[in-house]
Design a protein around this motif. Structure first.
Motif, PDB file in Angstrom:
ATOM      1  N   SER A 314      75.524  66.147   3.288  1.00  0.00           N
ATOM      2  CA  SER A 314      74.599  66.970   4.068  1.00  0.00           C
ATOM      3  C   SER A 314      74.771  68.455   3.788  1.00  0.00           C
ATOM      4  CB  SER A 314      74.788  66.698   5.566  1.00  0.00           C
ATOM      5  OG  SER A 314      74.404  65.379   5.896  1.00  0.00           O
ATOM      6  N   TYR A 315      75.971  68.853   3.403  1.00  0.00           N
ATOM      7  CA  TYR A 315      76.180  70.272   3.107  1.00  0.00           C
ATOM      8  C   TYR A 315      75.487  70.708   1.822  1.00  0.00           C
ATOM      9  CZ  TYR A 315      79.490  71.034   6.883  1.00  0.00           C
ATOM     10  OH  TYR A 315      80.065  71.180   8.127  1.00  0.00           O
ATOM     11  N   LEU A 316      74.980  69.751   1.053  1.00  0.00           N
ATOM     12  CA  LEU A 316      74.195  70.118  -0.121  1.00  0.00           C
ATOM     13  C   LEU A 316      72.872  70.766   0.272  1.00  0.00           C
ATOM     14  CD1 LEU A 316      74.783  67.022  -2.414  1.00  0.00           C
ATOM     15  CD2 LEU A 316      75.850  69.266  -2.567  1.00  0.00           C
ATOM     16  N   ARG A 317      72.500  70.672   1.542  1.00  0.00           N
ATOM     17  CA  ARG A 317      71.294  71.368   1.987  1.00  0.00           C
ATOM     18  C   ARG A 317      71.445  72.887   1.837  1.00  0.00           C
ATOM     19  NH1 ARG A 317      69.556  69.208   6.506  1.00  0.00           N
ATOM     20  NH2 ARG A 317      71.000  67.448   6.471  1.00  0.00           N
ATOM     21  N   LEU A 318      72.675  73.392   1.832  1.00  0.00           N
ATOM     22  CA  LEU A 318      72.883  74.816   1.577  1.00  0.00           C
ATOM     23  C   LEU A 318      72.424  75.186   0.170  1.00  0.00           C
ATOM     24  CD1 LEU A 318      76.464  75.187   3.106  1.00  0.00           C
ATOM     25  CD2 LEU A 318      74.301  75.801   4.176  1.00  0.00           C
ATOM     26  N   TRP A 319      72.737  74.323  -0.773  1.00  0.00           N
ATOM     27  CA  TRP A 319      72.289  74.527  -2.152  1.00  0.00           C
ATOM     28  C   TRP A 319      70.773  74.416  -2.254  1.00  0.00           C
ATOM     29  CZ3 TRP A 319      71.696  69.655  -5.303  1.00  0.00           C
ATOM     30  CH2 TRP A 319      71.108  69.931  -6.535  1.00  0.00           C
ATOM     31  N   ALA A 320      70.199  73.418  -1.583  1.00  0.00           N
ATOM     32  CA  ALA A 320      68.751  73.219  -1.649  1.00  0.00           C
ATOM     33  C   ALA A 320      67.998  74.383  -1.017  1.00  0.00           C
ATOM     34  CB  ALA A 320      68.378  71.906  -0.962  1.00  0.00           C
ATOM     35  N   LEU A 321      68.483  74.893   0.122  1.00  0.00           N
ATOM     36  CA  LEU A 321      67.829  76.027   0.768  1.00  0.00           C
ATOM     37  C   LEU A 321      67.898  77.277  -0.095  1.00  0.00           C
ATOM     38  CD1 LEU A 321      69.043  75.543   4.450  1.00  0.00           C
ATOM     39  CD2 LEU A 321      66.713  75.290   3.615  1.00  0.00           C
ATOM     40  N   SER A 322      69.041  77.502  -0.719  1.00  0.00           N
ATOM     41  CA  SER A 322      69.175  78.670  -1.589  1.00  0.00           C
ATOM     42  C   SER A 322      68.246  78.564  -2.785  1.00  0.00           C
ATOM     43  CB  SER A 322      70.629  78.794  -2.046  1.00  0.00           C
ATOM     44  OG  SER A 322      70.769  79.811  -3.004  1.00  0.00           O
ATOM     45  N   LEU A 323      68.148  77.379  -3.369  1.00  0.00           N
ATOM     46  CA  LEU A 323      67.271  77.192  -4.517  1.00  0.00           C
ATOM     47  C   LEU A 323      65.808  77.379  -4.132  1.00  0.00           C
ATOM     48  CD1 LEU A 323      66.829  76.331  -7.475  1.00  0.00           C
ATOM     49  CD2 LEU A 323      66.831  73.957  -6.679  1.00  0.00           C
ATOM     50  N   MET A 370      59.207  81.631   8.091  1.00  0.00           N
ATOM     51  CA  MET A 370      59.277  80.201   7.818  1.00  0.00           C
ATOM     52  C   MET A 370      60.603  79.803   7.180  1.00  0.00           C
ATOM     53  SD  MET A 370      55.382  79.480   6.462  1.00  0.00           S
ATOM     54  CE  MET A 370      55.779  77.757   6.188  1.00  0.00           C
ATOM     55  N   GLU A 371      61.013  80.507   6.143  1.00  0.00           N
ATOM     56  CA  GLU A 371      62.293  80.186   5.506  1.00  0.00           C
ATOM     57  C   GLU A 371      63.475  80.498   6.414  1.00  0.00           C
ATOM     58  OE1 GLU A 371      63.536  79.025   2.471  1.00  0.00           O
ATOM     59  OE2 GLU A 371      61.555  78.170   2.162  1.00  0.00           O
ATOM     60  N   GLY A 372      63.364  81.588   7.195  1.00  0.00           N
ATOM     61  CA  GLY A 372      64.437  81.889   8.139  1.00  0.00           C
ATOM     62  C   GLY A 372      64.579  80.825   9.201  1.00  0.00           C
ATOM     63  N   LEU A 373      63.454  80.324   9.720  1.00  0.00           N
ATOM     64  CA  LEU A 373      63.507  79.245  10.709  1.00  0.00           C
ATOM     65  C   LEU A 373      64.059  77.970  10.093  1.00  0.00           C
ATOM     66  CD1 LEU A 373      62.830  78.245  13.555  1.00  0.00           C
ATOM     67  CD2 LEU A 373      60.523  77.711  12.736  1.00  0.00           C
ATOM     68  N   SER A 374      63.652  77.673   8.876  1.00  0.00           N
ATOM     69  CA  SER A 374      64.170  76.477   8.213  1.00  0.00           C
ATOM     70  C   SER A 374      65.676  76.575   7.985  1.00  0.00           C
ATOM     71  CB  SER A 374      63.442  76.281   6.880  1.00  0.00           C
ATOM     72  OG  SER A 374      63.991  75.207   6.160  1.00  0.00           O
ATOM     73  N   ALA A 375      66.133  77.725   7.497  1.00  0.00           N
ATOM     74  CA  ALA A 375      67.577  77.896   7.264  1.00  0.00           C
ATOM     75  C   ALA A 375      68.348  77.847   8.575  1.00  0.00           C
ATOM     76  CB  ALA A 375      67.832  79.222   6.549  1.00  0.00           C
ATOM     77  N   PHE A 376      67.780  78.421   9.635  1.00  0.00           N
ATOM     78  CA  PHE A 376      68.454  78.398  10.937  1.00  0.00           C
ATOM     79  C   PHE A 376      68.589  76.981  11.465  1.00  0.00           C
ATOM     80  CE2 PHE A 376      67.617  78.183  15.539  1.00  0.00           C
ATOM     81  CZ  PHE A 376      68.823  78.681  15.996  1.00  0.00           C
TER      82      PHE A 376
END
Length: 412
Positions: A314-323, A370-376
């Motif tokens: 699940s922590y791979l979502r950090l990589w996906a959000l950054s990409l 939108m991206e800020g809400l998604s990352a949050f």
């Protein structure tokens, strides 16, 4: 948060403006649901902006443009066949194996020259993916350690040996070892040996299957024996987690019952029958509770062992959000503002004003909101599920938020 210095600064200054004007009654009582959500979370937005600035400095990204804070550690002249001007080269493919190209490590973050290379994603994606796994394992290990303080605070120190240590050993023996392999590969294999470097993923799969791949070389001597020992230790932690706490509570309950029974036998003859009935009721209650403990501990053990795998992924979502954020920011820059800045004719100069306005609106609406809400939301899920489940049980006092009673006018 997403890693972008420019977007992080915009969010930081917006939150700082709300904090400095938080006593303004017009901002407090503005009848807008979205505004009220932003205003009540102004301190959280401030921290999100700061974290975005920090990660943006690591990724060296500001509105999809690199910041040349330090001189580049690359000298690419030998890579382009000694061409006099780099602008004559159609594309730049960075290859650190070429002699005299790589002069050292960039002091902080990603070297800005990678933003000009066509193989940028092939370099950044593995880096961000492995960093996400490392941060995830460290975050989960910290959550498991916090569970030890719960046992010490409530005086249940045997749970430190029966629950905390098996959980920590299970996590570190498998996924802590994965982090060690990642760091070791970074240190042991340089650019010249990168093409022949073994795959960590294949080694990690073979670790669970007790096999080896002939085409995948070992990273170090006696690696197979070390991996077998670690898997066996992790498997031994499962029955310890499953049976340790229930057996301890069963032994503790029998000791309490023997103490009570000894006290009952010392009573007078006319009181024995009543006390024996109480004793039987206590024994029956203890058996029911013991069954519940076995069931709950079995659920906890299965959930913990399986979640260590799923939570790490699940922590791979950090990589996906950054990409995703980096690609959206790059598309917005190349397709909108860069098209207005690439020429100096009068027509393009006139288009610069509406082009910048369109760029600013899309930046705020898509990349910040939108991206800020998604990352949050994704970061909030990582804290609630992957982190807090390692120590939080929710069996204490029900949370009641502080509030004032409604004011009632006595004259009405």
């Amino acid at each position: 948060m997403f890693g972008d210095v420019g977007h992080g600064l915009l969010m930081f200054f917006f939150a700082l403006w709300m904090i400095l004007n938080e006593r303004d009654s017009r901002l407090k009582h503005l009848q807008n649901e979205i505004w009220q959500m932003f205003f009540h979370g102004r301190y959280l937005l401030l921290l999100m902006g700061l974290f975005s600035i920090y990660t943006g400095l690591i990724y060296n990204d500001c509105f999809s443009i690199p910041l040349t804070i330090f001189p580049s550690a690359w000298s690419v002249r030998s890579m382009v066949n000694h061409t006099a001007f780099l602008r004559d080269v159609p594309s730049l493919n960075l290859d650190p194996v070429v002699d005299g190209v790589f002069n050292g490590v960039y002091p902080f973050g990603i070297d800005p020259i990678w933003h000009l290379a066509v193989n940028r994603l092939s370099f950044l994606n593995p880096f961000k993916m492995k960093m996400s796994v490392i941060l995830g394992v460290v975050h989960m290990s910290f959550g498991v350690v916090l569970g030890m303080f719960n046992y010490l605070y409530f005086g249940t120190w045997p749970y430190v040996l029966l629950v905390f240590l098996p959980e920590l050993v299970f996590l570190l023996a498998l996924f802590g070892y994965l982090v060690v392999l990642i760091v070791y590969k970074w240190m042991a294999f340089g650019a010249s040996a990168s093409r022949s470097a073994p795959s960590i993923l294949i080694h990690f799969i073979d670790m669970f299957l007790f096999t080896s791949s002939p085409r995948n070389a070992w990273l170090y001597h006696c690696q197979r024996n070390v991996q077998m020992v670690l898997v066996i230790i992790a498997l031994l932690c499962i029955p310890t987690l499953l049976l340790g706490k229930p057996l301890y509570l069963s032994w503790k309950g029998r000791r309490v019952m023997r103490t009570r029974q000894g006290r009952y036998t010392s009573l007078a003859e006319n009181e024995i029958n009543t006390d024996v009935e109480d004793l039987e009721q206590d024994l029956e209650d203890s058996q029911v509770n013991l069954g519940d403990v076995f069931m709950m501990q079995a659920i906890h053990t299965i959930e913990y062992c399986l979640s260590c795998i799923s939570n790490t992924a699940s922590y791979l979502r950090l990589w996906a959000l950054s990409l995703a954020h980096a690609q959206l920011s790059e598309v917005l820059w190349n397709m909108v503002l860069r098209q207005c800045l690439r020429r100096s004719e009068l027509g393009y100069s006139v288009l610069l004003f509406p082009g910048f306005a369109f760029f600013a609106v899309l930046t705020i609406a898509i990349l910040l909101i939108m991206e800020g809400l998604s990352a949050f939301l994704h970061a909030l899920r990582l804290h609630w599920v992957e982190f807090q489940t390692k120590f939080y049980s929710g069996t204490g006092v029900v949370f009641v938020p502080f509030s004032f009673p409604p004011f009632e006018d006595s004259t009405m």
